[in-house]
Design a protein around this motif. Structure first.
Motif: not given
Length: 321
Positions: A102, A126, A157, A163, A167
């Motif tokens: 991520y 994110i 997001p 989320a 996240t």
């Protein structure tokens, strides 16, 4: 989870050190500024103070991209807008990005998420903003501005979906680190709310080389802020962007934060004072761009962009005196 930081600057250090010290989270830093990396290695960490007090060394792990072999779950990206594309390309070439990772970023300005999307799955990005003031006084030397537990940030997001579990864990880790996270419903209005704030405080403080406390002494600041915010909101409304704060809340925040961080020079001024290009094109210039794309001319923002670039150009004469 394990975190890697792309960019060991003022905000990268702020987030990374607070996550490491307050939450015991495993953190690595990736940086390409050689004086910064070598100073960390020379002094055994990064020098950290809060409001000029209690300066101490915090041991950290720092690497050049080409020597890094770790595999963080989440990359946290804090680079200057002008440097980001080259930085991401170098990191990719070094082989430090992986499909399962991520990416989170709370950089100033707009335009960075489109660059980040070239390297990360949009469902794994994110977005963030940070009302957190930090000063970098030199390589491996930072000052956290503001009282402890006063940090506030927002996140959402990139795909505008609810989320996911990763996240939510990032949110929980930020909370444990005392970074003051707030989950927003939608990223674009969240980010633009910070951009239009920076378009007032960062830009005007830079033009006149002022600390925020000095800036707010001028009695016409609320009037000046209103003019700039009105243009920003008018442009964003035409673009269908809904801010997370009202016009009046934004105007009030200029007064509140300027008193809260009265000794702080905004990040744009920090770049300007060190002879670096500013991010005005990604802040006031981005607002003006949105306006033009929707048949609305942000005359004051366009004027300010030119003024800041003129001030940048005029530095060569100041240095010769």
């Amino acid at each position: 989870m394990k975190y890697g930081f792309i960019g060991a600057g003022a905000m990268g250090y702020r987030y990374g050190v607070m996550m490491q010290e307050n939450a015991g989270i495993d953190v690595d830093f990736i940086d390409t500024w050689e004086p910064n990396v070598e100073k960390v290695r020379e002094q055994g960490g990064v020098k950290v103070a809060r409001d000029h007090k209690n300066q101490h060394i915090v041991p950290i792990n720092i690497y050049y991209p080409e020597e890094y072999t770790g595999h963080p779950d989440v990359w946290i990206i804090f680079k200057k807008q002008m440097q980001l594309a080259d930085e991401l390309e170098r990191d990719k070439a070094a082989g430090i990005f992986h499909p399962d990772q991520y990416a989170f970023s709370a950089m100033n300005g707009m335009g960075h998420f489109e660059k980040i999307e070239k390297y990360f799955d949009p469902d794994k990005i994110i977005c963030g903003t940070a009302m957190i003031a930090t000063r970098m006084d030199g390589p491996a030397d930072v000052d956290f501005m503001g009282a402890e537990n006063g940090e506030v940030m927002h996140m959402a997001p990139y795909n505008n979906k609810p989320a996911d579990e990763v996240t939510k864990q990032v949110f929980a880790d930020f909370k444990q680190a005392k970074l003051g996270p707030v989950m927003a419903k939608e990223w674009k209005g969240m980010c633009m709310s910070k951009v239009v704030y920076n378009a007032v405080v960062n830009t005007l403080c830079t033009m006149f080389e002022l600390q925020m406390g000095q800036f707010i002494e001028y009695p016409k600041v609320p009037e000046m802020a209103t003019q700039l915010f009105n243009e920003s909101f008018d442009a964003c409304e035409r673009a269908g962007i809904e801010m997370i704060e009202t016009r009046q809340e934004q105007i009030d925040s200029v007064t509140t934060t300027s008193h809260q961080f009265k000794y702080h020079y905004p990040s744009m001024y920090q770049d300007f004072s060190k002879g670096r290009p500013t991010e005005v094109d990604y802040i006031n210039g981005y607002i003006a761009k949105i306006g033009r794309e929707h048949d609305y001319v942000c005359r004051t923002h366009e004027f300010i962009v030119n003024e800041v670039h003129m001030v940048e150009l005029m530095r060569k004469y100041k240095h010769n005196n």
